[in-house]
Each structure stands twice: as C-alpha cells, then as structure tokens.
Design a protein around this motif. Sequence first.
Motif, PDB file in Angstrom:
ATOM      1  N   ASP A 398       2.363  -1.512 -15.416  1.00  0.00           N
ATOM      2  CA  ASP A 398       3.111  -1.667 -16.667  1.00  0.00           C
ATOM      3  C   ASP A 398       3.547  -0.342 -17.260  1.00  0.00           C
ATOM      4  O   ASP A 398       4.201  -0.305 -18.295  1.00  0.00           O
ATOM      5  N   GLY A 445       4.938  -8.203 -21.497  1.00  0.00           N
ATOM      6  CA  GLY A 445       3.512  -8.434 -21.272  1.00  0.00           C
ATOM      7  C   GLY A 445       2.679  -8.051 -22.480  1.00  0.00           C
ATOM      8  O   GLY A 445       1.499  -7.755 -22.365  1.00  0.00           O
ATOM      9  N   VAL A 446       3.300  -8.044 -23.657  1.00  0.00           N
ATOM     10  CA  VAL A 446       2.558  -7.762 -24.886  1.00  0.00           C
ATOM     11  C   VAL A 446       2.941  -8.842 -25.880  1.00  0.00           C
ATOM     12  O   VAL A 446       4.120  -9.161 -26.033  1.00  0.00           O
ATOM     13  N   ARG A 448       4.105 -10.916 -28.927  1.00  0.00           N
ATOM     14  CA  ARG A 448       5.139 -10.544 -29.909  1.00  0.00           C
ATOM     15  C   ARG A 448       4.524 -10.274 -31.288  1.00  0.00           C
ATOM     16  O   ARG A 448       3.784 -11.112 -31.792  1.00  0.00           O
ATOM     17  N   ASP A 452      10.290 -14.891 -32.231  1.00  0.00           N
ATOM     18  CA  ASP A 452      11.707 -15.222 -32.125  1.00  0.00           C
ATOM     19  C   ASP A 452      12.078 -16.102 -33.318  1.00  0.00           C
ATOM     20  O   ASP A 452      11.360 -17.040 -33.637  1.00  0.00           O
ATOM     21  N   PHE A 488       9.848 -19.582 -33.825  1.00  0.00           N
ATOM     22  CA  PHE A 488       8.847 -20.082 -32.888  1.00  0.00           C
ATOM     23  C   PHE A 488       7.768 -19.021 -32.789  1.00  0.00           C
ATOM     24  O   PHE A 488       8.061 -17.875 -32.450  1.00  0.00           O
ATOM     25  N   TYR A 490       3.709 -18.056 -31.563  1.00  0.00           N
ATOM     26  CA  TYR A 490       2.407 -18.327 -30.947  1.00  0.00           C
ATOM     27  C   TYR A 490       1.340 -17.664 -31.795  1.00  0.00           C
ATOM     28  O   TYR A 490       1.243 -16.439 -31.836  1.00  0.00           O
TER      29      TYR A 490
ATOM     30  N   ASP B  22      22.418 -25.108 -32.073  1.00  0.00           N
ATOM     31  CA  ASP B  22      21.272 -24.231 -32.013  1.00  0.00           C
ATOM     32  C   ASP B  22      20.330 -24.644 -30.885  1.00  0.00           C
ATOM     33  O   ASP B  22      20.195 -25.807 -30.557  1.00  0.00           O
ATOM     34  N   ASP B  24      16.833 -25.369 -29.402  1.00  0.00           N
ATOM     35  CA  ASP B  24      15.523 -25.702 -29.948  1.00  0.00           C
ATOM     36  C   ASP B  24      14.385 -25.582 -28.931  1.00  0.00           C
ATOM     37  O   ASP B  24      13.321 -26.133 -29.133  1.00  0.00           O
ATOM     38  N   THR B  25      14.619 -24.869 -27.850  1.00  0.00           N
ATOM     39  CA  THR B  25      13.548 -24.704 -26.864  1.00  0.00           C
ATOM     40  C   THR B  25      12.702 -23.506 -27.258  1.00  0.00           C
ATOM     41  O   THR B  25      13.238 -22.434 -27.511  1.00  0.00           O
ATOM     42  N   PRO B  26      11.386 -23.682 -27.290  1.00  0.00           N
ATOM     43  CA  PRO B  26      10.551 -22.548 -27.655  1.00  0.00           C
ATOM     44  C   PRO B  26      10.599 -21.445 -26.600  1.00  0.00           C
ATOM     45  O   PRO B  26      10.793 -21.740 -25.417  1.00  0.00           O
ATOM     46  N   PRO B  27      10.472 -20.191 -27.006  1.00  0.00           N
ATOM     47  CA  PRO B  27      10.470 -19.103 -26.030  1.00  0.00           C
ATOM     48  C   PRO B  27       9.168 -19.121 -25.232  1.00  0.00           C
ATOM     49  O   PRO B  27       8.185 -19.729 -25.641  1.00  0.00           O
ATOM     50  N   GLU B  28       9.211 -18.454 -24.122  1.00  0.00           N
ATOM     51  CA  GLU B  28       8.066 -18.345 -23.224  1.00  0.00           C
ATOM     52  C   GLU B  28       6.855 -17.723 -23.944  1.00  0.00           C
ATOM     53  O   GLU B  28       7.012 -16.803 -24.728  1.00  0.00           O
ATOM     54  N   GLN B  29       5.683 -18.229 -23.621  1.00  0.00           N
ATOM     55  CA  GLN B  29       4.469 -17.603 -24.163  1.00  0.00           C
ATOM     56  C   GLN B  29       4.248 -16.287 -23.409  1.00  0.00           C
ATOM     57  O   GLN B  29       4.468 -16.218 -22.205  1.00  0.00           O
ATOM     58  N   ILE B  30       3.825 -15.273 -24.132  1.00  0.00           N
ATOM     59  CA  ILE B  30       3.568 -14.002 -23.453  1.00  0.00           C
ATOM     60  C   ILE B  30       2.075 -13.862 -23.232  1.00  0.00           C
ATOM     61  O   ILE B  30       1.289 -13.939 -24.182  1.00  0.00           O
ATOM     62  N   ASN B  31       1.698 -13.715 -21.976  1.00  0.00           N
ATOM     63  CA  ASN B  31       0.295 -13.441 -21.694  1.00  0.00           C
ATOM     64  C   ASN B  31       0.112 -11.939 -21.663  1.00  0.00           C
ATOM     65  O   ASN B  31       0.818 -11.234 -20.966  1.00  0.00           O
ATOM     66  N   GLU B  32      -0.818 -11.486 -22.433  1.00  0.00           N
ATOM     67  CA  GLU B  32      -1.079 -10.056 -22.485  1.00  0.00           C
ATOM     68  C   GLU B  32      -1.454  -9.592 -21.087  1.00  0.00           C
ATOM     69  O   GLU B  32      -2.408 -10.098 -20.500  1.00  0.00           O
ATOM     70  N   GLU B  33      -0.676  -8.672 -20.544  1.00  0.00           N
ATOM     71  CA  GLU B  33      -0.920  -8.281 -19.166  1.00  0.00           C
ATOM     72  C   GLU B  33      -2.064  -7.303 -19.020  1.00  0.00           C
ATOM     73  O   GLU B  33      -2.806  -7.331 -18.062  1.00  0.00           O
TER      74      GLU B  33
END
Lengths: 798, 184
Positions: A398, A445-446, A448, A452, A488, A490, B22, B24-33
């Motif tokens: 990364d 990979g961090v 947000r 969004d 949206f 998380y 518009d 309405d699809t949620p963005p991808e979840q980000i997994n902390e790498e």
Amino acid sequence: MHRIISVLLLAFSTVINAQDCSFKFTGSILDQHDDSPLSRAIISIEELNATTFSDERGTFSFDNICNGHYTIVVEHAQCKTKMSSIKVKDNTTKILRLEHHYEKLNEVIVSGSGDGFNQTVIKPTLSQEDIALGSNQSLGAMLSKVSGVSGLSSGNSIIKPSIHGLHSSRVTIINAGVRMEDQEWGAEHAPNLDVNQANSIEIIKNASALQYSGDAIGGFVIIKPQRIPIKDTLFGKARWTAQTNGQGGSLHAGMTKSTDFGWYGSLEGTFKGYGDFEAPDYILSNTGMRSNSVAAVIGKNQFKRGIELKYSRVENKIGILRASHLGGAQDQLLALNSEVPLIIRDFTYDIDRPKQEVVHEILSAKGYIKSRVLGKINVRYDYQNNHRLEFDIRRGSDQNKASMDLSLITQSISIDMAPVSNWFSNLKLGLGGRKLQNSSDPNTGVKRLIPDFNRYDLGAYVLAGKALSDDLALEFGARLDYSHIKAFKYYYTALWEERNYGSIYPDFVIEDLGTQTLTQPKFDYLNPSAALGLNWSLNAQSTILLNLALGARNPNPSELFSEGLHHSASRIEIGDLRFTSEISKNISAGYRFQNNKVTFSIHPFLRFIDRFILLEPTGVQQTIRGNFQVWSYRQANVSLAGMDLDARVVLNQDIALETQCALVKSYEVATGTPLINMPPVNAINTVVYQNQNLPAFELRIESDHTWRQNEYPNTNFEAFIPESQSFELVDVSTPPDAYHLMNLEIRGQLKNLGKSKTILSLRVNNCFNVRYRNYLNSLRFYADDLGRNLLLSLTTNF
Amino acid sequence: MIKFLSISSILFLALSLHSCSDDDTPPEQINEEEVITTLVVTLTADSGQAIELRSQDLDGEGPNEPEITVSDNLAANTMYVGSIQVLNQTVDPAEPIHEEISEESDEHQFFYTQGGNLDLNTAYLDFDSNDHPLGLAFSLTTNTAGQGTMTVTLRHEPLKPNDGTLSGAGGETDISVVFPITVE
C-alpha cells in the motif's frame, strides 16, 4: 517571445496614422432604462484630453477631430462611469446609454465595482498591485495581511483564511462569481485557487452579502476577475518571483485580447515550485510544494448583452512536514518534548509522503441581457470538480497508495436580475440551485472519514437599497435556503449503538455487517438569513456604517459524519447526526475618515452564534496502536466580540505611517470557556518612505507583533508511557509565546518600455531570523515557523 | 428576451431533472487493508511450555477496546524464546502482517519495555539486512518472581541503529500493547 512581440506590434499598429482632422463627433447621453436624456454628463476623449458636458437634451459635440480610434469616458453624478471606444472616419454620431439609478450608493463607496450592494460594511480590498507583488503567495497568506483576517495553517503552504477566528465552512469564497466547493470543511484543506487570476479581492467580515450565500457566518472572500473593455486592444501581464527560503519561485503570464465588436479572450497560467522550507535553525523536511494553474476565457460583451465561457484548473502538490506524522499519544508526547523536529533531513526539492495532491477545475458559462424593466439579467452555470488525494506513511504493497481519494463534483445554476423600481435606488433578485456529489475511491483501503453523499441546495434572495437623502442610504436583504443531504455511511456498530442512533434514526439502517453497519442518513434544512444596513455620510470626510446580519449554516459533512482516525491531526474525530443549523446574529459598525493627510477606519463587531459547532477532546481511546485522543463535535451557544483598526497618516510628502490592529474575544456563553484557535491580538506598524522623483518608489519598514493567546480551552490529556510506566501529560493546548517580526520592502518602477509598466521589488521577511511558533499553525507542536526569506519580484503590465 | 428566458428555464429544468436521476446503490464497503487487529506473542520455554500473550481489537480504531489476554504465568529463572505474529483479522483469511514487517525489516523494530516489580532480560534474535535488530524473534529470561507489565511496541521507520530506547528510536508507533505479567 518573437511571436509575442510581433503580436504586440500588431496591436500598436491599429492606431491609424493618415490624418484628416476636420470631422465632427456628436452624440447624446441617455438613461439606459427609459432613454430619457441625461444632462451635465462629462464626456471626455482620453487620447485628446478633450472634455465637454451634455446639455438639457443630453447632446454633446466635439469639433475638429482627426480620423482614428478613440476612447470615450462618460461620467455622470448618478451613474456608473462608462468607457466606450469609437472609430472616427467621417462626421460621427453616437448614442451612449448610462445605467442611471444604479448608484446613488456608489458615491460614498471606496471601491464601487460589482452590483452596487454591500456598502454598509467596512470592506477591505486588495488591489491588483497588492496581488501582483504577492504573486508567489497562496490566498490564505495574502489575506492574513488584512486586519481581522488571519491564516489558519497546517505548515506554510496550506493556509485557510479565518475571518475573526471563523473559517472553513463559515467563510464563503466566491471566485469570479463561482462559490468555491473544494471540500472546505477540513482545517487542513486550503482553498484551491490562484490569486494571480484575480483583479481585486474583497473581504466582507460578516454574513451580509446575501447574493452569494446565506451561510457565510464568518464572512466572504470575493475574488473579482479583470474587467475587459469593449475596444480593440491587446494587453498582458507577467510576474516573476524568486526567493531564498524554499529555494524556488513562481512565474505567471497572461494575455487578453478584445475587439471593438465586444469579442474578447484571455489566457493565463502560473507555475510555482519550492523545495523544503527552512526555520531559522533547521530544514523543515518534506515541506516543498508545486503548483500550476491555467485559465482561459472567451466571450462577447456588448452593451445590451454578453456571454462568456471560462475554464480554469489549479493543481497543488504539497508536502507535509515529515516530523508531524505520528502514531498516537506516545509519539505526540515525544514530538512535543523535543526542541527540534524528530526528523530533519538534507534539503531536497522532492516531495515525499505525507503529502496532498489536489486538482480543482471550474467550467463556467454565463450570459447577461439588459432589459428596461428587469435591468441586467445574469444567468450562469458552473461545474466544479475537486479531486483530493492524501498520502500517508504506509506499509508494504500500500506504500504508494493514497489514504484518501475524494472527489467532489458541484454543478450550479443561477439567475439574477436588477429590476427598475421607483421606490428603491437599486434592487436585485436572484434564484439558484446546486447539486454536490461527493464520492471516494474504495481502493485506498482506508475507511472513509467523509462518507459518499449527495447534497441539493436551492436558494432565493432579494436585496434592496434606498437612498433616504443625499447622505443616508439604507440596504436590506433577505434570503431563504433549502438543503437536502443524503449519504451512505458505514458506521462502526459500537458507535452507532453507543450514540443511540438506532432508536433515533431506525429508518437509516440498511444492513448490519457485524463490526460495521451500513446506513443511509438523510437530512433537510431550511435556513432564513437577512441583513439590514445603513451608510451615513457625515460630511465629505467621514462616513458611519451600521450593519445587522442574520446568517444560518448547516452542519457540514465532517461535523455530521466524521468517525475515525484523522491522520493529520493524530486523533480520533467523531461527528454527530443530531446537529441542527448554526444561527449567527451579528451587529457591526464602522467609522471611516479620510482627508489628504489621514485615512482611518475602525470596525467593532459583536456576534452571537446559537448552536455553534465546536470540536473538543472528550476522552482517550485505547487501540492496538496505543492511546489516541478522541475529539467530538458539540453544539454550544457562543459569543464573539472584537475590533479591527486601520490607519494611515501622511507626515510629509515623503513619509507616511501605517498601522493596523485586530482583536477578537470569544467565549462559550454558558461556561465562559474561550473558543479554540482564535487569533491572538496582532498589530502591524509600517513606515513608508516615498520619493516624488522616483516613480512608484516605496521603502517599507514593517513591524509585525503578535501577542500570546492567553485565552484558550484546556485540551490536554494524559497518556501511558511504557518507559516511565506512568501517565504523562500531553500538552496540546498551551499557546506559543508572543513574537515580533521585522520585514523590509523596497520597490520601484523600472524605466518604461513602450506602454508597459514594470515594478521591481525586493522584500525581506523575518529580517532578524527570529525563531517563533504561530498559535494558528497546527504544526507548531513539532517545528518552528519560517526563518528569514529574501523575495525578489518583477511584475509588468503591458 | 423571450428566447433568453426560455433558454434559462430549460437550463433550470435540465438541472432539476438531472438531480432526480439519482443513483441509490450504496458504495462499496472499505476493508481496512493495513489495520492491525491482532498481536500474538508466543513464549516457549525449553520444557516445551508455551505461553500466549494476545491483544485483539476487531474494530481497529473503532470504539471497542482491544481484548488483552495472557494464557499463563511465567516461571522464574527460565529462558523463553519469543515469536511474534501480527494479523489483520478484518479480512478472511487473516492477513499475516508480520510477513510484510519481515520483508521491510530495515523500516521496523520491536521494543520490549518492562515495568512494575519485574526482573526480565530480553535480547533480539533476528536482524534486518543491515544487521540491526528487528525483534519478531527474541529471547526472554526471567529472574526472580514478581508482578508487573511488559509493553510490546512496534515502531515504523524508526532511527536505525538506535540506543534501544523508545524515545531514542523515534518513528511512528504501529503497535503498543501493555501485557500484565506474573513471574512465579
């Protein structure tokens, strides 16, 4: 270069040389709104130094005019001065229409450009010359020379303007008519624009400029582009600077071409490049920067209508002091206890991580049409794309990836008009809509920090001005803004539950994903704002201004949604969904005095902000990386009071003294706790020496004193230190000591080359290489501020 | 004039229509790498006895605190061989971050700091490409019995070589876990 010279020669050669001087130039001056004749207008032909007046029927006449092109200037007591170009090759008649009514108010104004409103506040303005000489600077650095404005900075290249201590979303920046949307919510996000594109910069220190927005409870920075005359001409500018600190410089060049038919076009560009900057005793490693910008305009400007298309792009790549990148409270303590930054390397032009790379693009299309009933009607569409990359120190694969990759796309459309009214001296109505789309690239990979979201804004306003007598004018404005935001996000499930959001906002939850919960928060805000002001000319020399302004600001995405580690601040920040709009009530007064010896202005203000959103430490979070301080946003009623003072006294024909001083006090109403990051008292005193025999010669000796900020909230905390096996105090609140800087500047005009005007200046900042730290610089914990700098600048208009 | 107004109203309409279409699809979840969720220190005595010191925090910087466990008490006057595993358990299978640390050995170093009434000696058993200590493997020798804490710290980009102290090494703290230790 050859090409530029030949284009220049071509431009000069349009003055026709064959002479026939027997023509008559006649015409009439009419009111644009109803074609009624205007008497006693002054009509001058610039090239001939000839002047005449219009008679009762509005007509005028000049005899014995040679053939050729001329510039006509028409001035009238109750109108805006109009410039026009004519071509004489026979007996010529021309009808010139002036905007009458416009501007009763303008008579009492120092700088009366724009729409004629906002005349009831003290409005400091930076001229084109100020801007040219500060060509190397960022907007924030340039504005911090204005009393009541300071720079809130993260190092020396990331500087936000802070008006009376209010900044970020509380200050609206209007760049050539476009409201800048460049993720301004972060304290370390500096405005992305090039000052060289400005013709003048105006600062309004409260929320009263309702034609721009209703939420600027700190104030406005209004960047005005150059005005292009309707005449056949080609002109340009070039600015060059070089400086010792940072071992770099800047270059700016621009050309504008306009024609008799109203067509015009201009192109300009800037490049800046610096290596590591230096404090008096050491190199500030990884503080270099690169910046480039370009702007192109094309348009047609006729008296009754006009159209313009503009594109501009600014790209900044800024290194962040390496020693400021920390992993928690232990590292913070170590850095705070060290006299010098923990990482000092050799000088380099390279910019390594941590760094920011930001691109801001603006595309604008606008047009106007003048109607007898509705006045000047302006319509515009603006597209902005702000792309921000932030790079941290990372591990493994990364390493070269950004930790933050945010895009904000803003589209806006607006219409305004200035209808003719018998009752008001001037009137303006406007309507605008805007859509913001913020998204981040998941490949970082961090998690947000800013989710969004989409935001929709709709706003409508009315402004009116009325001259009650020759000396007294009133202004009134009202505005209503509606906003809808949909995000949206998380959330960490633990936080979602801890804040009890689950039962307050059950509809927001989309899916429970274990440690995280996907939610869709939606909010609506409806905000009224208003302003009322008066401008009273006591006599030819003094004016009193009074202004009441009511502003309302929505919580920004960072205040609502922040939840996680803010790397650049080395702390965890948590927003709150329950926030409502901040309401600001401001009263400001102004007194201005001017005669040929003394210019003086004083501007006291008092402001109450209900539900002011502030960020404060609320605890320490244990993580596998050790302790992090947790800062949470909170709403509280606050009050601010202060005063700005500017004066200039001419002692004799050679020497003048200038002084400016600003003071602001701010507290939470309920507890009396001072607010954080408020500018300490500052006074700048300057001795100016001018010599009548040398054109534009000026020697300035500047003393800049900043007192210590003695009023601040205590945000210290304790962290466990393994080596001493004890909890130690991490002092992240005590402000640095007072400091005094001396600056010197010599400038003069070089010998003229044709039409060009060239000014050379040498400036020395921090002459005595004083070691100091600035309370408003977030990197003050880790390093001293800049040491001595020699700046050479050459600026020319041709 | 009429034309002008109609053009502007079309523009307004265009923008408002655009707003309605518009997504309405949620963005991808980000997994902390690169988040470190878990640190496992295994101490193995000559006798074969293995003691596990573990810190696990599945929400990383989230509000939950790490769970710290020590499987057993240490014996006095004993030499243990220590080995360290660093994991990201937000992904499945867990990402072995200690492998990255080992690959970038010259940018990392572990430190073991004792406190309280403990008498331990530690020594590095692995070294980076410049022969400076790394610390994924180490030896730990207990002397007299006692109680206290041992802090395991991982520094990223420390000064190398350094004087062996946390303040002398600088760099950025990637791991700092305080384990309660009893030697009997």
